[in-house]
Design a protein around this motif. Structure first.
Motif, PDB file in Angstrom:
ATOM      1  N   LEU A 176      15.166  30.151 -17.601  1.00 15.72           N
ATOM      2  CA  LEU A 176      16.106  30.692 -18.576  1.00 15.72           C
ATOM      3  C   LEU A 176      15.414  31.642 -19.543  1.00 15.72           C
ATOM      4  O   LEU A 176      15.940  32.715 -19.862  1.00 15.72           O
ATOM      5  N   PHE A 177      14.228  31.279 -20.012  1.00 15.76           N
ATOM      6  CA  PHE A 177      13.515  32.115 -20.976  1.00 15.76           C
ATOM      7  C   PHE A 177      13.229  33.504 -20.412  1.00 15.76           C
ATOM      8  O   PHE A 177      13.464  34.521 -21.081  1.00 15.76           O
ATOM      9  N   CYS A 178      12.720  33.567 -19.193  1.00 13.06           N
ATOM     10  CA  CYS A 178      12.364  34.863 -18.614  1.00 13.06           C
ATOM     11  C   CYS A 178      13.586  35.741 -18.414  1.00 13.06           C
ATOM     12  O   CYS A 178      13.528  36.958 -18.626  1.00 13.06           O
ATOM     13  N   PHE A 179      14.711  35.135 -18.043  1.00  9.62           N
ATOM     14  CA  PHE A 179      15.908  35.939 -17.823  1.00  9.62           C
ATOM     15  C   PHE A 179      16.602  36.299 -19.133  1.00  9.62           C
ATOM     16  O   PHE A 179      17.167  37.389 -19.254  1.00  9.62           O
ATOM     17  N   VAL A 180      16.566  35.423 -20.133  1.00  9.48           N
ATOM     18  CA  VAL A 180      17.109  35.781 -21.445  1.00  9.48           C
ATOM     19  C   VAL A 180      16.298  36.927 -22.046  1.00  9.48           C
ATOM     20  O   VAL A 180      16.875  37.870 -22.610  1.00  9.48           O
ATOM     21  N   ASP A 181      14.987  36.868 -21.927  1.00  2.00           N
ATOM     22  CA  ASP A 181      14.147  37.958 -22.424  1.00  2.00           C
ATOM     23  C   ASP A 181      14.474  39.267 -21.716  1.00  2.00           C
ATOM     24  O   ASP A 181      14.564  40.327 -22.346  1.00  2.00           O
ATOM     25  N   PHE A 182      14.624  39.197 -20.396  1.00  5.38           N
ATOM     26  CA  PHE A 182      14.957  40.404 -19.640  1.00  5.38           C
ATOM     27  C   PHE A 182      16.324  40.933 -20.050  1.00  5.38           C
ATOM     28  O   PHE A 182      16.505  42.142 -20.242  1.00  5.38           O
ATOM     29  N   GLY A 183      17.286  40.040 -20.217  1.00  2.00           N
ATOM     30  CA  GLY A 183      18.613  40.464 -20.626  1.00  2.00           C
ATOM     31  C   GLY A 183      18.604  41.228 -21.938  1.00  2.00           C
ATOM     32  O   GLY A 183      19.312  42.227 -22.102  1.00  2.00           O
ATOM     33  N   ALA A 184      17.769  40.779 -22.874  1.00  2.00           N
ATOM     34  CA  ALA A 184      17.681  41.451 -24.169  1.00  2.00           C
ATOM     35  C   ALA A 184      17.157  42.874 -24.037  1.00  2.00           C
ATOM     36  O   ALA A 184      17.444  43.723 -24.886  1.00  2.00           O
ATOM     37  N   GLN A 185      16.406  43.151 -22.980  1.00  4.97           N
ATOM     38  CA  GLN A 185      15.847  44.485 -22.754  1.00  4.97           C
ATOM     39  C   GLN A 185      16.811  45.418 -22.036  1.00  4.97           C
ATOM     40  O   GLN A 185      16.582  46.631 -21.994  1.00  4.97           O
ATOM     41  N   VAL A 186      17.864  44.865 -21.440  1.00 10.94           N
ATOM     42  CA  VAL A 186      18.767  45.693 -20.622  1.00 10.94           C
ATOM     43  C   VAL A 186      20.219  45.572 -21.092  1.00 10.94           C
ATOM     44  O   VAL A 186      21.147  45.575 -20.289  1.00 10.94           O
ATOM     45  N   GLY A 187      20.395  45.477 -22.394  1.00 13.65           N
ATOM     46  CA  GLY A 187      21.742  45.513 -22.949  1.00 13.65           C
ATOM     47  C   GLY A 187      22.506  44.214 -22.911  1.00 13.65           C
ATOM     48  O   GLY A 187      23.730  44.205 -23.078  1.00 13.65           O
ATOM     49  N   GLN A 188      21.803  43.100 -22.709  1.00  7.50           N
ATOM     50  CA  GLN A 188      22.471  41.797 -22.693  1.00  7.50           C
ATOM     51  C   GLN A 188      21.739  40.820 -23.610  1.00  7.50           C
ATOM     52  O   GLN A 188      21.153  39.842 -23.153  1.00  7.50           O
ATOM     53  N   PRO A 189      21.765  41.073 -24.920  1.00  7.17           N
ATOM     54  CA  PRO A 189      21.113  40.152 -25.857  1.00  7.17           C
ATOM     55  C   PRO A 189      21.875  38.838 -25.949  1.00  7.17           C
ATOM     56  O   PRO A 189      22.997  38.715 -25.445  1.00  7.17           O
ATOM     57  N   LEU A 190      21.262  37.864 -26.604  1.00  8.21           N
ATOM     58  CA  LEU A 190      21.969  36.614 -26.851  1.00  8.21           C
ATOM     59  C   LEU A 190      23.258  36.898 -27.623  1.00  8.21           C
ATOM     60  O   LEU A 190      23.252  37.684 -28.571  1.00  8.21           O
ATOM     61  N   PRO A 191      24.359  36.281 -27.248  1.00 12.04           N
ATOM     62  CA  PRO A 191      25.609  36.490 -27.994  1.00 12.04           C
ATOM     63  C   PRO A 191      25.479  36.021 -29.447  1.00 12.04           C
ATOM     64  O   PRO A 191      24.666  35.146 -29.765  1.00 12.04           O
ATOM     65  N   ASP A 192      26.276  36.591 -30.303  1.00 10.30           N
ATOM     66  CA  ASP A 192      26.295  36.170 -31.702  1.00 10.30           C
ATOM     67  C   ASP A 192      26.853  34.750 -31.811  1.00 10.30           C
ATOM     68  O   ASP A 192      27.626  34.295 -30.978  1.00 10.30           O
ATOM     69  N   GLY A 193      26.429  34.064 -32.875  1.00  7.24           N
ATOM     70  CA  GLY A 193      27.002  32.768 -33.190  1.00  7.24           C
ATOM     71  C   GLY A 193      26.354  31.582 -32.502  1.00  7.24           C
ATOM     72  O   GLY A 193      26.821  30.453 -32.675  1.00  7.24           O
ATOM     73  N   LEU A 194      25.296  31.815 -31.739  1.00 11.15           N
ATOM     74  CA  LEU A 194      24.618  30.705 -31.077  1.00 11.15           C
ATOM     75  C   LEU A 194      23.741  29.958 -32.065  1.00 11.15           C
ATOM     76  O   LEU A 194      23.248  30.524 -33.041  1.00 11.15           O
ATOM     77  N   VAL A 195      23.502  28.684 -31.796  1.00 12.66           N
ATOM     78  CA  VAL A 195      22.680  27.843 -32.671  1.00 12.66           C
ATOM     79  C   VAL A 195      21.443  27.342 -31.946  1.00 12.66           C
ATOM     80  O   VAL A 195      20.318  27.551 -32.387  1.00 12.66           O
ATOM     81  N   TRP A 196      21.642  26.670 -30.827  1.00 11.86           N
ATOM     82  CA  TRP A 196      20.511  26.045 -30.129  1.00 11.86           C
ATOM     83  C   TRP A 196      19.632  27.069 -29.448  1.00 11.86           C
ATOM     84  O   TRP A 196      18.391  27.004 -29.541  1.00 11.86           O
TER      85      TRP A 196
END
Length: 203
Positions: free
Chosen positions: A167-187
């Motif tokens: 999950l970490f590697c793909f979340v990091d990649f997403g942030a680089q290609v226009g898919q950052p973490l959605p707003d309002g997340l906590v965990w």
């Protein structure tokens, strides 16, 4: 053994898993931007053309990130990133599959159909750009679902596993290609900070 490496989240998952286990292997970098993984000798070793791949000393080649991680865990059981008991391994594999199919594949296909379209459209069939945008929205919904479900330090409670690496590697990649973490997340934001602080995150 040697690792066929490249840019992108998939090889990073294996590099991070290796770093967590203290495994060092010689590597060969495959230029996927130039399509080397879709031609030359590589495609004979890995018919699907994906990276990374692990070439064994006897010439056999293992591909697919979770398969490589499982193989390395069998060779080097400690520290465990899949589990030390059948129950732990089952829990890790459950979450790896949920994350891989529900988020990683959806997010990656959304990227390929939009920002990555120029690179991928000549290589294999893609969704339409509007379909890619819909996939991005679905991936964001999966992260929101996951964020509301998690309570421990890691995906498997307080046990760090391959599911976290994936999950970490793909979340990091997403942030680089226009898919950052959605707003309002906590965990997820707090979890991401914990993951980014691990020395293996630099792999």
């Amino acid at each position: 053994m040697r690792l066929y490496d490249s840019i992108g989240p998939n090889p990073r998952v294996v590099r991070m898993a290796m770093a967590e286990k203290g495994i060092n292997l010689p590597s060969v970098t495959i230029d996927i931007t130039a399509g080397v993984n879709r031609s030359s000798d590589y495609i004979t070793k890995v018919p699907a053309g994906g990276t990374p791949a692990l070439e064994l000393d006897d010439g056999r080649v293992i591909s697919e990130i979770t398969v490589i991680a499982e193989y390395l865990e069998e060779l080097h059981p400690a520290p465990a990133i899949i589990g030390t008991t059948p129950e732990e391994r089952a829990e890790t594999r459950k979450w790896v599959r949920i994350i891989d199919l529900g988020y990683c594949e959806v997010m990656a296909n959304g990227f390929r159909a939009t920002e990555g379209r120029r690179m991928f459209e000549s290589r294999f069939p893609l969704m339409s750009k509007s379909g890619g945008d819909e996939l991005k929205a679905i991936a964001a919904k999966k992260l929101q679902w996951l964020d509301g479900l998690m309570t421990g330090d890691f995906i498997c409670g307080n046990r760090f596993t391959l599911a976290d690496i994936l999950l970490f590697c793909f979340v990091d990649f997403g942030a680089q290609v226009g898919q950052p973490l959605p707003d309002g997340l906590v965990w997820l934001p707090a979890w991401h900070q914990r993951m980014a602080a691990r020395p293996a995150a630099a792999a």
